[in-house]
Design an enzyme around this catalytic site. Structure first.
Site, PDB file in Angstrom:
ATOM      1  N   ARG A 153       0.870  -1.173   0.000  1.00 15.84           N
ATOM      2  CA  ARG A 153       0.000   0.000   0.000  1.00 15.84           C
ATOM      3  C   ARG A 153       0.907   1.223   0.000  1.00 15.84           C
ATOM      4  NH1 ARG A 153      -2.255  -3.519   3.927  1.00 15.84           N
ATOM      5  NH2 ARG A 153      -4.359  -4.251   3.378  1.00 15.84           N
ATOM      6  N   LYS A 177      -1.922  -1.950   7.829  1.00 17.27           N
ATOM      7  CA  LYS A 177      -3.049  -1.306   8.494  1.00 17.27           C
ATOM      8  C   LYS A 177      -3.446  -2.095   9.738  1.00 17.27           C
ATOM      9  CE  LYS A 177      -5.067   0.999   4.474  1.00 17.27           C
ATOM     10  NZ  LYS A 177      -6.270   1.158   3.630  1.00 17.27           N
ATOM     11  N   HIS A 255      -2.179   2.694  -6.393  1.00 18.42           N
ATOM     12  CA  HIS A 255      -3.043   1.537  -6.159  1.00 18.42           C
ATOM     13  C   HIS A 255      -3.147   0.658  -7.407  1.00 18.42           C
ATOM     14  CE1 HIS A 255      -5.438  -0.035  -2.914  1.00 18.42           C
ATOM     15  NE2 HIS A 255      -6.388  -0.386  -3.747  1.00 18.42           N
ATOM     16  N   ARG A 258      -0.294  -1.601  -7.408  1.00 21.08           N
ATOM     17  CA  ARG A 258      -0.548  -2.701  -6.460  1.00 21.08           C
ATOM     18  C   ARG A 258      -1.418  -3.769  -7.124  1.00 21.08           C
ATOM     19  NH1 ARG A 258      -1.319  -4.150  -0.866  1.00 21.08           N
ATOM     20  NH2 ARG A 258      -3.491  -4.548  -0.304  1.00 21.08           N
ATOM     21  N   HIS A 281      -4.346  -8.859   2.780  1.00 22.36           N
ATOM     22  CA  HIS A 281      -5.801  -8.929   2.846  1.00 22.36           C
ATOM     23  C   HIS A 281      -6.220  -9.837   4.001  1.00 22.36           C
ATOM     24  CE1 HIS A 281      -6.381  -7.860  -1.691  1.00 22.36           C
ATOM     25  NE2 HIS A 281      -6.210  -6.791  -0.932  1.00 22.36           N
ATOM     26  N   TYR A 290      -9.112 -10.794  -8.344  1.00 20.69           N
ATOM     27  CA  TYR A 290      -8.019 -10.855  -9.312  1.00 20.69           C
ATOM     28  C   TYR A 290      -8.096 -12.082 -10.216  1.00 20.69           C
ATOM     29  CZ  TYR A 290      -5.969  -7.079  -6.654  1.00 20.69           C
ATOM     30  OH  TYR A 290      -5.755  -5.880  -6.027  1.00 20.69           O
TER      31      TYR A 290
END
Length: 312
Positions: A153, A177, A255, A258, A281, A290
């Site tokens: 990120r 995060k 992004h 990414r 994730h 994806y």
């Protein structure tokens, strides 16, 4: 009116969308309207964004349907709510995403924007020559090689501590995060770009110490409040590199790179669970989007490898 905490959630989420994804102003306005309407409805029902459960989100969607809102509008509102709660989960504000498993009103899920491998190669080459000085070119090369090699990120990338990459590591520890940690491997080109940038940083830090100046603990120092390159600065840098590479800047954000990292890995046979871990994730369902990249690959296999495939 939404409570103070809900308003803070929405404001912080919109700021992150603008910085991390380069969301357009109209997109941010739409998100803001959707989420304020949802928070206002929750408030009238005695709920908050922090306390709402799946049943509350479903009840709000029924309310939107009863208002006669179009399928597209209802799908967008659910998408806004889902993204907000995904952000809240990643930030550690909530332990779940109450909108994750809800299906929209028939609108197909948007696929992530990505780039071809050839386009990424052009971006990497452009990053090597964009800077106005050798130091800038070394920094930009390290930034782009790292981003494409790891899928970090943007906040994780720009805030990397110098200590994390000392000693030519094969893997680096990332604090993502919500304070969650994960290990990500470094490719050979990324390690080479890092080594050159670190050589420059070592010389720069030594000169600073001799002059009595403080040195930065960040890999990519900047003038921002936190002492490292800001997300906004890097977002602008990515646009400049896209122009230099001959790619529309509207198609390229941190992004998107990414997304390219994940998409290209999957297309070359990487396991979905591995990609989930590398991206940080919490739920593999987030990573499953994806799998769209396999469509053309599978079609090609059937048309060229099946024993009954036609020749020519």
């Amino acid at each position: 009116m939404p409570d103070a905490e809900s308003s803070r959630w929405i404001s912080t989420f919109l700021d992150a969308c603008a910085a991390d994804q380069g969301a357009a102003r109209n997109t941010l306005l739409a998100y803001g309207r959707d989420l304020m309407d949802f928070a206002d409805w929750l408030g009238r029902k005695g709920h908050t964004l922090a306390g709402a459960d799946r049943l509350a989100v479903e009840a709000y969607l029924v309310h939107c349907d009863a208002q006669g809102l179009s399928k597209a509008t209802r799908a967008r509102r659910l998408s806004s709510i889902r993204q907000l709660y995904r952000f809240a989960f990643d930030e550690g504000w909530r332990a779940d995403n109450p909108a994750l498993r809800l299906s929209g009103p028939g609108k197909a899920q948007a696929l992530p924007k990505t780039l071809t491998e050839a386009e990424v190669t052009r971006l990497l080459e452009a990053a090597r020559r964009r800077g106005r000085s050798p130091a800038e070119r070394l920094r930009d090369t390290a930034l782009f090689e790292l981003l494409y090699a790891t899928g970090l990120r943007v906040t994780e990338l720009v805030s990397l501590p110098l200590a994390a990459v000392r000693g030519d590591p094969r893997m680096i520890l990332i604090r993502g995060k919500g304070g969650k940690e994960r290990m990500v491997p470094l490719s050979t080109p990324a390690r080479a770009a890092l080594a050159e940038w670190l050589d420059h940083r070592t010389a720069e830090d030594e000169a600073a110490r001799q002059a009595g100046r403080a040195t930065s603990r960040h890999l990519f120092p900047g003038e921002g409040r936190d002492g490292h390159l800001t997300r906004q600065h890097f977002h602008s840098l990515v646009k400049d590199v896209a122009v230099l590479a001959g790619i529309s800047p509207s198609r390229v954000t941190p992004h998107v790179l990414r997304h390219a990292f994940a998409t290209h890995l999957l297309a070359h046979g990487a396991d979905l669970r591995v990609i989930q871990t590398l991206l940080g994730h919490a739920d593999v369902a987030t990573t499953e989007i994806y799998t769209h990249v396999l469509d053309d690959h599978l079609k090609d296999l059937v048309l060229t490898k099946h024993p009954l495939a036609r020749k020519g």
